[in-house]
Design a protein around this motif. Structure first.
Motif, PDB file in Angstrom:
ATOM      1  N   SER A 291       0.831  -1.211   0.000  1.00 30.43           N
ATOM      2  CA  SER A 291       0.000   0.000   0.000  1.00 30.43           C
ATOM      3  C   SER A 291       0.862   1.256   0.000  1.00 30.43           C
ATOM      4  O   SER A 291       0.563   2.225  -0.713  1.00 30.43           O
ATOM      5  CB  SER A 291      -0.925   0.005   1.219  1.00 30.43           C
ATOM      6  OG  SER A 291      -1.849  -1.051   1.169  1.00 30.43           O
ATOM      7  N   VAL A 292       1.944   1.245   0.802  1.00 30.85           N
ATOM      8  CA  VAL A 292       2.855   2.391   0.816  1.00 30.85           C
ATOM      9  C   VAL A 292       3.486   2.589  -0.559  1.00 30.85           C
ATOM     10  O   VAL A 292       3.530   3.710  -1.089  1.00 30.85           O
ATOM     11  CB  VAL A 292       3.945   2.197   1.892  1.00 30.85           C
ATOM     12  CG1 VAL A 292       5.046   3.243   1.741  1.00 30.85           C
ATOM     13  CG2 VAL A 292       3.336   2.282   3.282  1.00 30.85           C
ATOM     14  N   LEU A 293       3.974   1.500  -1.158  1.00 32.35           N
ATOM     15  CA  LEU A 293       4.625   1.600  -2.466  1.00 32.35           C
ATOM     16  C   LEU A 293       3.683   2.201  -3.505  1.00 32.35           C
ATOM     17  O   LEU A 293       4.048   3.141  -4.233  1.00 32.35           O
ATOM     18  CB  LEU A 293       5.105   0.214  -2.900  1.00 32.35           C
ATOM     19  CG  LEU A 293       5.972   0.148  -4.159  1.00 32.35           C
ATOM     20  CD1 LEU A 293       6.961  -1.024  -4.076  1.00 32.35           C
ATOM     21  CD2 LEU A 293       5.121  -0.012  -5.417  1.00 32.35           C
ATOM     22  N   LEU A 294       2.457   1.674  -3.588  1.00 30.72           N
ATOM     23  CA  LEU A 294       1.511   2.144  -4.595  1.00 30.72           C
ATOM     24  C   LEU A 294       1.050   3.574  -4.306  1.00 30.72           C
ATOM     25  O   LEU A 294       0.930   4.393  -5.227  1.00 30.72           O
ATOM     26  CB  LEU A 294       0.308   1.210  -4.658  1.00 30.72           C
ATOM     27  CG  LEU A 294       0.570  -0.182  -5.230  1.00 30.72           C
ATOM     28  CD1 LEU A 294      -0.664  -1.063  -5.080  1.00 30.72           C
ATOM     29  CD2 LEU A 294       0.973  -0.101  -6.694  1.00 30.72           C
ATOM     30  N   ALA A 295       0.782   3.877  -3.030  1.00 34.05           N
ATOM     31  CA  ALA A 295       0.295   5.210  -2.699  1.00 34.05           C
ATOM     32  C   ALA A 295       1.330   6.281  -3.022  1.00 34.05           C
ATOM     33  O   ALA A 295       1.006   7.328  -3.597  1.00 34.05           O
ATOM     34  CB  ALA A 295      -0.090   5.273  -1.217  1.00 34.05           C
ATOM     35  N   VAL A 296       2.581   6.028  -2.679  1.00 38.21           N
ATOM     36  CA  VAL A 296       3.639   7.011  -2.972  1.00 38.21           C
ATOM     37  C   VAL A 296       3.854   7.122  -4.476  1.00 38.21           C
ATOM     38  O   VAL A 296       4.063   8.217  -5.012  1.00 38.21           O
ATOM     39  CB  VAL A 296       4.946   6.618  -2.247  1.00 38.21           C
ATOM     40  CG1 VAL A 296       6.071   7.550  -2.646  1.00 38.21           C
ATOM     41  CG2 VAL A 296       4.738   6.672  -0.741  1.00 38.21           C
ATOM     42  N   ALA A 297       3.783   5.996  -5.188  1.00 36.24           N
ATOM     43  CA  ALA A 297       3.917   6.039  -6.649  1.00 36.24           C
ATOM     44  C   ALA A 297       2.819   6.886  -7.270  1.00 36.24           C
ATOM     45  O   ALA A 297       3.054   7.644  -8.215  1.00 36.24           O
ATOM     46  CB  ALA A 297       3.873   4.619  -7.221  1.00 36.24           C
ATOM     47  N   GLY A 298       1.603   6.789  -6.728  1.00 34.54           N
ATOM     48  CA  GLY A 298       0.497   7.533  -7.302  1.00 34.54           C
ATOM     49  C   GLY A 298       0.526   9.015  -6.992  1.00 34.54           C
ATOM     50  O   GLY A 298       0.091   9.831  -7.814  1.00 34.54           O
ATOM     51  N   ALA A 419      11.933   1.254   2.069  1.00 37.55           N
ATOM     52  CA  ALA A 419      12.244   0.882   0.687  1.00 37.55           C
ATOM     53  C   ALA A 419      10.995   0.957  -0.170  1.00 37.55           C
ATOM     54  O   ALA A 419      11.046   1.388  -1.332  1.00 37.55           O
ATOM     55  CB  ALA A 419      12.841  -0.522   0.643  1.00 37.55           C
ATOM     56  N   ALA A 420       9.859   0.534   0.391  1.00 41.73           N
ATOM     57  CA  ALA A 420       8.594   0.635  -0.343  1.00 41.73           C
ATOM     58  C   ALA A 420       8.293   2.094  -0.682  1.00 41.73           C
ATOM     59  O   ALA A 420       7.855   2.416  -1.800  1.00 41.73           O
ATOM     60  CB  ALA A 420       7.467   0.031   0.487  1.00 41.73           C
ATOM     61  N   PHE A 421       8.538   2.986   0.270  1.00 40.08           N
ATOM     62  CA  PHE A 421       8.329   4.427   0.035  1.00 40.08           C
ATOM     63  C   PHE A 421       9.234   4.930  -1.085  1.00 40.08           C
ATOM     64  O   PHE A 421       8.787   5.589  -2.029  1.00 40.08           O
ATOM     65  CB  PHE A 421       8.607   5.183   1.334  1.00 40.08           C
ATOM     66  CG  PHE A 421       8.272   6.648   1.287  1.00 40.08           C
ATOM     67  CD1 PHE A 421       7.106   7.120   1.870  1.00 40.08           C
ATOM     68  CD2 PHE A 421       9.128   7.565   0.689  1.00 40.08           C
ATOM     69  CE1 PHE A 421       6.796   8.478   1.833  1.00 40.08           C
ATOM     70  CE2 PHE A 421       8.831   8.904   0.642  1.00 40.08           C
ATOM     71  CZ  PHE A 421       7.656   9.369   1.227  1.00 40.08           C
ATOM     72  N   GLN A 422      10.535   4.605  -0.993  1.00 37.74           N
ATOM     73  CA  GLN A 422      11.494   5.131  -1.954  1.00 37.74           C
ATOM     74  C   GLN A 422      11.315   4.525  -3.335  1.00 37.74           C
ATOM     75  O   GLN A 422      11.348   5.230  -4.347  1.00 37.74           O
ATOM     76  CB  GLN A 422      12.916   4.864  -1.449  1.00 37.74           C
ATOM     77  CG  GLN A 422      14.002   5.587  -2.226  1.00 37.74           C
ATOM     78  CD  GLN A 422      13.918   7.096  -2.051  1.00 37.74           C
ATOM     79  OE1 GLN A 422      13.385   7.590  -1.068  1.00 37.74           O
ATOM     80  NE2 GLN A 422      14.415   7.828  -3.027  1.00 37.74           N
ATOM     81  N   VAL A 423      11.146   3.197  -3.402  1.00 40.99           N
ATOM     82  CA  VAL A 423      10.955   2.548  -4.699  1.00 40.99           C
ATOM     83  C   VAL A 423       9.642   3.009  -5.326  1.00 40.99           C
ATOM     84  O   VAL A 423       9.560   3.208  -6.536  1.00 40.99           O
ATOM     85  CB  VAL A 423      10.996   1.015  -4.542  1.00 40.99           C
ATOM     86  CG1 VAL A 423      10.627   0.326  -5.847  1.00 40.99           C
ATOM     87  CG2 VAL A 423      12.391   0.569  -4.108  1.00 40.99           C
ATOM     88  N   GLY A 424       8.620   3.213  -4.489  1.00 44.64           N
ATOM     89  CA  GLY A 424       7.368   3.733  -5.021  1.00 44.64           C
ATOM     90  C   GLY A 424       7.539   5.115  -5.632  1.00 44.64           C
ATOM     91  O   GLY A 424       7.006   5.410  -6.706  1.00 44.64           O
ATOM     92  N   GLY A 425       8.306   5.971  -4.947  1.00 40.62           N
ATOM     93  CA  GLY A 425       8.560   7.299  -5.506  1.00 40.62           C
ATOM     94  C   GLY A 425       9.339   7.241  -6.799  1.00 40.62           C
ATOM     95  O   GLY A 425       9.060   7.985  -7.754  1.00 40.62           O
TER      96      GLY A 425
END
Length: 505
Positions: A291-298, A419-425
């Motif tokens: 959820s963190v990865l997708l939310a930050v990517a969006g 990492a989920a935050f950064q990779v998502g960004g």
């Protein structure tokens, strides 16, 4: 749901005697230190964005190369996060926190004194590397310093506000420093902040000393996961210029995926893994991280595209552009405090994350409706919705992703969610920028080119990318709704108790 048991023996630890403030004061001091460290890491992800025009002119950086000022930081950060988390667990959290703060300050000073692109990129990569040590160490300290559920929720609310609002604060600081001083202060500002954090960290106790020899580090795992993440993030960056179907892009992405698959196979076999698979083979924690990865990517498009929209289309100054993001920071702060202290006692985490992601998606839809004549009222409504939604997502998801983790894995659990935050960004920047560029080109291909048409085309591209961002945020909400199984606070505590008992059975 109990985590799979692990045969790796837990190292015996002995608290070291030292004079410290009383427990309550020590915890408050720890929270201040953690928030200062996290603030530096998050702010540095965006502070140079507003400064890029001035920076590139001063160092004579080409248009093609200026992206590396941002991606050098993201590549180093995303690639080394897991290693930083394991260092925190193996060598002691306070020690690694102080090493990270010192190294981050040194790299920032080098960046402020850089006189060439190469020197600046080396400094940015250094910031990313030491940030990869700071972020999981700070989060693991937060997880272990506040065992009481009430204190923990309040601490995570403050931490979530820093994590969520720091990016917007970076844009504001970047505008103010660039316009009134020089872009170099976007780097140098970290030196006094790191010095203050070091002073706050000095009285804290050294909480772990490992008995039985020098702590071991999974070197093959570190090489594979770092290489895989760096290769994938670089592949996303390359897609911006070469296209997703280019041979070079596909080769990078394929190589990165292969390295990560090999990493998983190795982690199953080594006695002291870099990433104990028990920390991710749990539907609730997996759902929170995804959820963190997708939310930050969006939502990353809100920083990238609005910066260009306000400066290039609306002709606003860097300082005014940065100030325009302040309401978003306030919305993130309010939502983080609510999600960290009020809602957890009444609403299950999956509902908080899903509804928050939906609110952020509505904000991205509002951004997609911008045109050349839109006023700040339109932008303000979108920023408040996105900020409120992201504050709820980040606070609840970070808490859920690290809750109930065995203390020996606290650092690596913190590294995983970071990492989920950064990779998502990274993913979001590459994907949405490519979509925006393609939409802009398609718009111009069917119309007579003129300065006004080119501006219209840029805004059209931003709008299309914002629609995609809204869709990704909606996907984040669905992931949380279906994967996160924690029903509420009582269930969370029960699950944590069952996990702990399974490890000591």
């Amino acid at each position: 749901m109990p985590l799979p048991s692990d045969t790796t023996p837990c190292p015996q630890v002995t608290p070291l005697p030292c004079r410290t403030p009383r427990r309550g004061g020590r915890r408050r001091l720890a929270l201040v230190t953690i928030c200062l460290a996290q603030l530096m890491v998050v702010v540095d992800g965006t502070i140079v964005n507003v400064a890029l025009p001035s920076l590139t002119a001063d160092l004579m950086i080409s248009t093609a190369d200026r992206q590396w000022v941002v991606t050098a930081y993201m590549l180093a950060f995303g690639g080394l996060l897991l290693l930083g988390g394991r260092f925190a667990d193996r060598f002691g959290r306070k020690r690694m926190l102080m090493v990270g703060l010192t190294g981050f300050a040194f790299a920032s000073a080098l960046g402020g004194a850089a006189d060439s692109l190469e020197a600046l990129l080396a400094a940015r990569a250094g910031q990313g590397a030491f940030g990869a040590l700071l972020a999981p160490t700070a989060l693991s300290l937060l997880s272990t310093a506040f065992p009481d559920p009430g204190d923990r929720r309040r601490a995570f609310g403050i931490y979530g506000a820093v994590a969520g609002g720091g990016s917007a604060l970076g844009l504001l600081l970047g505008g103010v420093l660039t316009q009134h001083l020089t872009w170099r202060w976007c780097m140098l500002i970290n030196v006094p902040v790191a010095a203050l954090a070091l002073l706050c960290a000095a009285p804290l106790p050294r909480e772990h000393r490992v008995k039985g020899g020098r702590p071991r580090v999974d070197i093959p795992g570190a090489i594979l996961v770092t290489g895989g993440l760096v290769t994938i993030v670089y592949g996303f960056t390359r897609a911006e210029g070469d296209g997703w179907g280019a041979a070079g892009t596909l080769a990078l992405l394929g190589t990165g995926v292969a390295l990560l698959l090999l990493f998983v196979l190795i982690e199953k076999r080594v006695p002291s893994p870099l990433l104990p698979l028990r920390t991710i083979m749990h539907s609730t924690r997996a759902g929170a991280n995804l959820s963190v990865l997708l939310a930050v990517a969006g939502m990353f498009a809100v920083f990238f595209f609005l910066n260009f929209y306000l400066q290039d289309v609306k002709a606003w100054s860097p300082m005014v552009t940065g100030a325009a993001f302040l309401p978003m920071t306030g919305a993130v702060l309010i939502a983080s405090l609510l999600a960290g202290s009020r809602l957890p006692t009444r609403v299950p985490p999956r509902v908080v994350i899903s509804l928050s992601a939906l609110i952020a998606a509505i904000g991205m839809v509002l951004l997609s409706r911008l045109d050349v004549t839109s006023g700040y009222g339109h932008v303000l409504a979108a920023l408040i919705a996105i900020g409120f939604g992201m504050g709820g997502v980040l606070t609840s998801a970070i808490d859920t992703a690290t809750h109930g983790v065995d203390p020996r894995d606290a650092g690596v659990a913190g590294a995983t969610v970071n990492a989920a935050f950064q990779v998502g960004g990274s993913l979001g920047t590459a994907l949405l920028n490519t979509i925006a560029a393609s939409a802009t080109s398609d718009y111009l291909s069917t119309r007579v080119s003129s300065p006004a048409r080119r501006i219209d085309a840029l805004v059209h591209g931003y709008g299309v990318a914002s629609w995609w961002g809204a869709g990704i945020l909606a996907a984040a909400g669905l992931v949380a709704l279906f994967l996160i199984n924690v029903a509420g606070p009582a269930t969370t505590r029960q699950a944590a108790r069952v996990d702990t008992e399974s490890h000591h059975a």
